[in-house]
Each structure stands twice: as structure tokens, then as C-alpha cells.
Design an enzyme around this catalytic site. Structure first.
Site, short mmCIF file in Angstrom:
data_model
loop_
_atom_site.label_atom_id
_atom_site.label_comp_id
_atom_site.label_asym_id
_atom_site.label_seq_id
_atom_site.Cartn_x
_atom_site.Cartn_y
_atom_site.Cartn_z
N LYS A 116 2.52 -4.08 0.39
CA LYS A 116 2.80 -2.39 0.32
C LYS A 116 4.08 -2.29 -0.27
O LYS A 116 4.17 -1.03 -0.89
CB LYS A 116 2.52 -1.87 1.79
CG LYS A 116 1.14 -2.08 2.23
CD LYS A 116 1.18 -1.29 3.52
CE LYS A 116 -0.10 -1.73 4.72
NZ LYS A 116 -1.43 -1.03 3.89
N GLU A 200 7.42 5.06 6.77
CA GLU A 200 6.97 6.09 6.00
C GLU A 200 7.24 7.39 6.94
O GLU A 200 7.06 7.15 8.32
CB GLU A 200 5.65 5.99 5.71
CG GLU A 200 5.16 5.51 4.56
CD GLU A 200 3.93 4.91 4.39
OE1 GLU A 200 3.09 5.75 4.91
OE2 GLU A 200 3.38 4.14 3.30
N HIS A 235 -8.19 3.79 12.35
CA HIS A 235 -8.00 3.44 10.83
C HIS A 235 -9.08 2.95 10.02
O HIS A 235 -8.87 2.32 8.94
CB HIS A 235 -6.44 2.81 10.42
CG HIS A 235 -5.62 3.55 11.36
ND1 HIS A 235 -5.02 4.84 10.97
CD2 HIS A 235 -4.72 3.06 12.27
CE1 HIS A 235 -4.13 5.15 11.94
NE2 HIS A 235 -3.75 3.96 12.57
N ARG A 297 -10.75 -4.34 -5.58
CA ARG A 297 -11.95 -5.08 -5.29
C ARG A 297 -13.16 -3.55 -5.53
O ARG A 297 -12.60 -2.72 -5.27
CB ARG A 297 -12.01 -5.60 -4.03
CG ARG A 297 -11.71 -4.90 -3.03
CD ARG A 297 -12.20 -5.34 -1.87
NE ARG A 297 -11.14 -4.73 -0.69
CZ ARG A 297 -11.40 -3.78 -0.19
NH1 ARG A 297 -12.58 -2.97 -0.34
NH2 ARG A 297 -10.85 -3.39 1.13
P1 ADP Z 1 -4.06 -0.68 6.29
O1 ADP Z 1 -3.74 -1.30 4.84
O2 ADP Z 1 -3.43 -1.26 7.65
O3 ADP Z 1 -5.41 -0.18 6.19
P2 ADP Z 1 -3.17 1.92 4.99
O4 ADP Z 1 -1.82 1.93 4.72
O5 ADP Z 1 -4.44 1.64 4.21
O6 ADP Z 1 -3.37 0.65 5.99
O7 ADP Z 1 -3.43 3.12 6.14
C1 ADP Z 1 -4.65 3.20 6.98
C2 ADP Z 1 -4.81 4.65 7.36
O8 ADP Z 1 -3.82 4.98 8.29
C3 ADP Z 1 -4.83 5.57 6.41
O9 ADP Z 1 -6.28 5.87 6.18
C4 ADP Z 1 -4.44 6.96 7.37
O10 ADP Z 1 -5.28 7.20 8.19
C5 ADP Z 1 -3.52 6.29 8.38
N1 ADP Z 1 -2.12 6.44 7.56
C6 ADP Z 1 -1.62 5.74 6.66
N2 ADP Z 1 -0.24 6.16 6.34
C7 ADP Z 1 0.03 7.27 7.15
C8 ADP Z 1 0.84 8.29 7.08
N3 ADP Z 1 2.16 8.07 6.47
N4 ADP Z 1 0.80 9.33 8.02
C9 ADP Z 1 -0.27 9.36 8.68
N5 ADP Z 1 -1.34 8.56 8.83
C10 ADP Z 1 -1.28 7.41 7.82
#
Ligand code: ADP
Length: 672
Positions: A116, A200, A235, A297
């Protein structure tokens, strides 16, 4: 185009890929684990090869074995589906080295998006907006704490190697920070072998909006618009839709351009998804969306994009992997209508969504048509095992606009008939029926916010449903007797004509159900053209018969109903449109008797009086030997042994009045 491809996956996605391959005249090779030998994807493929035991580490993740199979079967390309080897850069490289095309992006693109922090840095360079935060090298806890302070609480700590929501921690104030950091690091280390994190800004009202991108090896890249995946639980996506509700055209254009720029920045080829998070505390705004990550993917939720664009994304993947150009330019793509996808899981919402396993005793999806699509890897009678993802199916519904599509979705969910394992079907229906969902009050907190509305209490059977269960038992008994009668020498005998007997029979049967911890007796009276079924003081005039799929088509007090009744030992489930109720059958003499008859029980086929007993316990009998004589309707009827054996029990004596279904004599056959 390839002549033959191998699908290195299982379940619905393997079937999905094969469907398109079949349409394109491309032969398919399935690989499967020992637990999947009769799975749907194995049945669908032109060839199938077993690659090991049930555990994924010994089967679906066995890269070398899969490449060997590709080589042996002459498959020119491998489609990895999603999950398993789909985002494994080493596997993509191994394919290349083995001279097999990996249907996916180059290994370098998978690696670029794998972490990431590196991906974010690259996106900043490409001019793609990212969530304000810290994603540098240093992992010094004090520095991280200072950065969190700078970003401003609440913040989100994420494992750089994270996925599936693992290694993520929300932090609301400075004094919680260090302990949350330690636990995110621990989780990252144990789940991904990498304890590094980034920080973040935590958005308090975010929507998850992702853009489908596609690129070919000739330098072309397009986007196929957005999907809104804000309906999440822990999530994990639960419902996806396209397009995103209320998306301003300017924001769509900005997100699409950013996504294409992101794909170009890493020389992407194939299908990819750029996940963005949009801050909707102030509505959807074209300057308030941020890159989260890229999935290199095909996604689980790709069908909603297919429904609104009329494109087949698997076909696109095959074309691009075979060296072709993208089937469409950006200008040729447009959005038509609205689509939803729900993920139907074997899990128990009432029990904190614990994954469920078991046999799918009844699995009848709604009828597929232009608007309703069901992607699945299982059939009625298959089992959900603990080895793999417990997804049963994806239900996808399209219509001209969101309201119509949502109505269609509710109807399609209600039409699903499913029994045998706990599922989230009712939970999905509650979401699709929720006023806030219809009003597009969406963000990732939706499910938590409305949780108490969304997890319904198990429905309790009403009188009508108990009557339907009784009707099922009666019809099922008739069906069994009819099958047995067909095997006897004299199929025209009144003994075998159950309906004929009913005509003049004023006899009755009783059942005892247990529903919602209450014993409920059900009384049945046979009348000239059906039954009278009394439950809890309510009487139903009932007629019915089995239709297709063993569904019951019945009339209850002049009201037509169709129901599917599933009986698993004493557990009964009645499925009608939008309702599923379960209860148990406590007593049912004749049902047991009918099942017993194959094992040597001689059963009274109608009520009558025993007038002669022609055998005794311990006697050896031949098939056809007379055993007992009944008198019914002023006629005598002799019951004979169905097979040679030894009489073990005689349950009645001369003068006894017996009901139909009562066991009279038991004969243990010679061959056991
Ligand atoms: P992973 O790779 O573990 O799935 P992601 O970065 O894709 O993690 O985030 C998964 C979910 O977490 C997102 O779809 C969102 O719902 C929540 N999320 C991610 N980043 C944030 C953020 N900065 N603020 C609020 N919610 C977040």
C-alpha cells in the site's frame, strides 16, 4: 485466440470464466481438489484434473502442479479467477517462464500495487489523489505518533501489506495511538509477515467507490465507470451497485481519468480495479475522493459493470491476454440502467455471521432472464465445506433505474428457495428493503448504523405453513406408496390406489410438530377431493400436488400457494416467497413406516381390521407368502412378504383395528 485455457480456481468464478470460454469456442481445463471432485466447475469443464487434497495450500495454491497440468493438457493460458494465485507475482512469472500466458497483468504491475505504501507513493507521482497521511519509510513509533498528530485524529493505521481489512486500526485520540500501533504491527506480522504500517486520515462518512479499468498491450487504457461498494460489514463488501447513486458527471469523469492515469503509471495490462474512498460528509464532490488501492485482477463484483455496460469482461480479459486490442474505445462505452449484486453466503447473521457449513438440501434460485443473473458454483445437494469461502452465489439484478432495480432485487431475493445451511438471505432482503438504502443514505457505516433493523429474528411458522408441512407429509407418503405399488404384481388393486381409498374414508391422521418451543398437533381428515387440516383451531380445506422441482402446488381455503418443503430427519423447513420457517416433526407414525417398508416392514395401506394372522415370530418365509389378512371396506386383503426372510415381529392380533401406515409385521430379509 487460445484454443484451450486452464482455470486455476473453483466455485462461481471458475464457472463464470468457463461460460465465456464456451461461448468463444475456447476449451477449458478445470483443476480441483479431492473435496471438489463432483463440483459444478469440474462438471462444466471440458477436462478436469485433480491436483491434491482439500486444503488450499495443497491444491489450489500449488503453482507448480497447476503449471504441470497446463503443460500436460496443452492449455495455452491460465485464468486465475480472484483470490488464490490471482495476485501472486511469482506465479505470473512462473507462467511466463513455462511458456503459458497468465491471464492477468504483468508481474511488475502486481508487485507495484502489492504494498500500500509504495502504491500510494507512485500514485502521488502520477497525480492521483491519495488520502492525506503518512506513507514513508521510517517506522519509528514516536515519529508515527507525531505524524498522526499532524494528520489530525481520527486516523487509520494500516498494515502496508494489508488486505481483507487485516492490520487496520482506527485511532481516535493521541493516548490510544501507541497501543493501537503495536496491535496493527502484530497483526501485520502474523497475517502478512510484514509489520510495517502507514497512517491515513480516517474519514468518518466515507463511500467506497471503485473504477473498473482495462488496458491492452498496445498502450490503450479505458475505464468502465464505477461501482459503489459502500455496503460493507467489517470492511467486507455485502452489496455492490453500479453506477454509484447520485454521482455527479464531473466526479465520474475525474475518477475515471485518475483511474486510467493510475493504470498507465504502472504499464498495466488486463482487468484492474482502482479503489477510491470518497468523503461524503458533504455529499459527493469531485475533489473529495482518494486512491486506496488497486486490485490487479477481476473482482467478485464485476457483473454489475457488465450489466450496465453490456460488456463481457472475461471476454475482454481473454482478448487482451491473447494480444488483441481492447474491444471498445472510451467513447464507445456508456452506462445503461442500474445494477445491484448481493453476495449470498452460508453464514449465520443471528450468530455474529459465523460461517456455516452443510448440505444445500434445497437450492432453487430465481429464474434467470435479461434482468436477473445468478453466478454460482454449487447446485442443490452440494455441500458448503469448511475448506473454502462460504459464498453460495451472487445474485445480480438490472433495470432501467435504481428504484426499479431495487424492486427487482427484493423480488429476486424473495424468490430464492434455500434450505440446509444458515444463510444471509433474509439479512440481504432487509437491506434491500430498508428505507435508508432506497433513499441512498449510503456510507461504509450503513450496516453498523442500522444493524438492529437488518438482522431479523427467525420467522415463526404460522398455521398455514404448518398445514403446508402436513400436506407435504401426506403427498410424500402417497408418492412413496405409489412407487411401491408400481413394483407389486397387481398395480390396479385398490390396495395401491391411495386416492381411491381416500374417497370413502372418514379416517384421520395426526401429526405433532414442535415450533417455537410449542407442541402443535395437526389433525387431518380425508374428504372427497382433498384434506381438511386443522392447526391451532384453524381449519383449512386443502388440495395439492407436487409440481416441478418437488414444489407443492396447493390450494388452502381457495387460496393458491406454491411452497417447497424440505425434510431432513425430523427437521422441516417450509419455503414460500419471501419466507423461510423451520420447526420439527415430533411424531409421525406412517412416515416412519413408509420408509421402513423397504427394510421389511409390512404396513397397512389403509385403515382396517386384522382378521387373520398367518405367521408367527421366528418363522422363515418366502417372498409372496401370506402373512396377515385385513378386512377393509367389506373386503378381505392378504398382505404378503415382500422378500424372503425371517419374521421378527408381529405387532397386531386378530380383532385389532389398524390405521393406514401402521406397521403390522416385520420380516428381516436374508441378505440383511
Ligand atoms: P484492505 O486492503 O485490508 O481491504 P482497504 O485499504 O482496501 O483495506 O480498506 C478497506 C475498507 O476500509 C474500505 O473499503 C473502507 O471501508 C475502509 N477504509 C479504508 N481507508 C479508510 C479511511 N482512510 N477512512 C475510513 N475508512 C477507510
Amino acid at each position: 485466440m487460445f484454443d484451450k485455457i486452464l482455470i486455476a480456481n473453483r466455485g462461481e468464478i471458475a464457472c463464470r470464466v468457463m461460460e465465456t470460454a464456451k461461448k468463444m469456442g475456447v476449451k477449458t481445463v478445470a483443476v480441483y481438489s479431492e473435496a471438489d471432485s463432483s463440483a459444478r466447475h469440474v462438471e462444466m469443464a471440458d477436462e478436469a484434473v485433480c491436483i491434491g487434497p482439500a486444503e488450499v495450500s495443497q491444491s489450489y495454491l500449488q503453482a507448480d502442479k497447476i503449471l504441470e497440468v497446463a503443460n500436460e493438457t496443452g492449455a495455452q493460458a491460465i485464468h486465475p479467477g480472484y483470490g488464490f494465485l490471482s495476485e501472486n507475482a511469482d506465479f505470473a512469472e512462473k507462467c511466463e517462464a513455462a511458456g503459458v500466458v497468465f491471464i492477468g497483468p504483468p508481474a511488475s504491475a502486481i508487485r507495484a500495487m502489492g504494498l500500500k505504501d509504495a502504491a500510494k507513493a507512485m500514485m502521488v507521482e502520477a497525480g492521483v489523489p491519495v488520502v492525506p497521511g503518512y506513507h514513508e519509510e521510517s517506522q519509528d513509533p514516536d515519529l508515527l505518533a507525531a505524524e498522526a498528530e499532524k494528520i489530525g485524529f481520527p486516523v487509520l493505521i494500516k498494515a502496508v501489506a494489508g488486505g481483507g481489512g487485516k492490520g487496520m486500526r482506527q485511532v481516535h485520540s493521541a493516548d490510544e495511538f501507541l497501543s493501537a500501533l503495536a496491535s496493527a504491527i502484530r497483526e501485520g506480522e502474523s497475517a502478512f509477515g510484514d509489520g510495517r504500517v502507514l497512517i491515513e486520515k480516517y474519514l468518518t462518512k466515507p463511500r467506497h467507490i471503485e473504477i473498473q479499468v482495462f488496458a491492452d498491450s498496445h498502450g490503450n487504457a479505458v475505464h468502465l465507470f464505477e461501482r459503489d461498494c459502500s455496503l460493507q460489514r467489517r470492511h467486507q463488501k455485502v452489496i455492490e451497485e453500479a453506477p454509484a447513486p447520485d454521482m455527479p458527471p464531473a466526479m465520474r469523469a475525474a475518477m475515471g481519468n485518475a483511474a486510467v492515469a493510475a493504470a498507465k503509471a504502472i504499464n498495466y495490462v488486463g482487468a484492474g480495479t482502482i479503489e477510491f474512498i470518497a468523503d461524503v460528509s458533504d455529499g459527493l464532490k469531485e475533489d473529495a475522493f482518494y486512491f486506496m488501492e488497486m486490485n490487479t485482477r477481476l473482482q467478485v463484483e464485476h457483473p454489475v459493470t457488465e450489466m450496465i455496460t453490456g460488456q463481457d469482461l472475461v471476454r475482454w480479459q481473454l482478448e487482451v491476454a491473447a494480444g488483441g486490442v481492447l474491444p471498445c474505445t472510451q467513447e464507445e462505452l456508456s452506462i445503461s440502467g442500474h445494477a445491484f449484486e448481493v453476495r449470498l453466503y452460508a453464514e449465520d447473521p443471528a450468530n455474529d455471521f459465523l460461517p456455516a457449513t452443510g448440505k444445500l438440501l434445497c437450492l432453487q434460485p430465481p429464474e434467470a432472464n435479461d434482468k436477473v443473473r445468478v453466478d454460482t458454483g454449487v447446485r442443490e445437494g452440494d455441500s458448503v465445506t469448511p475448506f473454502y469461502d462460504p459464498m453460495i452465489a451472487k445474485l445480480i439484478v438490472w433495470d432501467e433505474d435504481r428504484d426499479s432495480a431495487l424492486r427487482g432485487l427484493r423480488a429476486a431475493i424473495a424468490d430464492y428457495r434455500l434450505a440446509g445451511v444458515a444463510t444471509n438471505l433474509e439479512f440481504l432482503h432487509q437491506i434491500a428493503s430498508h428505507a435508508a438504502f432506497a433513499e441512498k443514505d449510503l456510507d461504509t457505516g450503513f450496516i453498523d448504523r442500522f444493524k438492529s433493523d437488518l438482522v431479523p429474528e427467525a420467522a415463526v411458522a404460522d398455521n398455514r405453513e404448518l398445514a403446508l408441512a402436513a400436506l407435504y407429509l401426506l403427498l410424500d407418503r402417497e408418492r412413496k406408496f405409489a412407487a411401491e405399488a408400481a413394483l407389486t404384481a397387481d398395480p390396479l388393486s385398490p390396495w395401491n390406489d391411495m386416492r381411491g381409498w381416500r374417497l370413502n374414508d372418514a379416517g384421520h391422521d395426526d401429526f405433532l410438530f414442535k415450533s417455537n418451543d410449542q407442541e402443535v398437533p395437526v389433525e387431518i381428515l380425508f374428504n372427497s377431493d382433498g384434506y381438511q387440516i386443522a392447526v391451532n383451531g384453524e381449519t383449512f380445506e386443502v388440495k395439492g400436488e407436487f409440481g416441478a422441482n418437488s414444489e407443492i402446488i396447493a390450494t388452502l381455503n381457495h387460496r393458491q400457494v406454491s411452497a417447497t418443503v424440505v425434510k431432513d430427519a425430523s427437521e422441516m423447513t417450509v419455503l414460500t416467497t419471501g419466507r423461510r420457517v423451520s420447526f420439527s416433526l415430533l411424531s409421525d407414525d406412517f412416515e416412519g413406516a413408509a420408509e421402513d417398508s423397504g427394510s421389511g416392514a409390512i404396513v397397512a395401506p389403509m385403515p382396517g381390521k386384522v382378521i387373520q394372522v398367518l405367521t408367527e415370530a421366528g418363522a422363515d418365509v418366502e417372498r409372496g407368502d401370506p402373512l396377515i389378512v385385513l378386512e377393509a371396506m367389506k373386503m378381505e386383503h392378504t398382505l404378503t412378504a415382500m422378500a424372503a426372510g425371517t419374521v421378527t415381529d408381529i405387532y397386531h392380533e386378530v380383532g385389532d383395528q389398524v390405521e393406514d401406515g401402521n406397521i403390522l409385521v416385520r420380516v428381516e430379509s436374508e441378505d440383511g
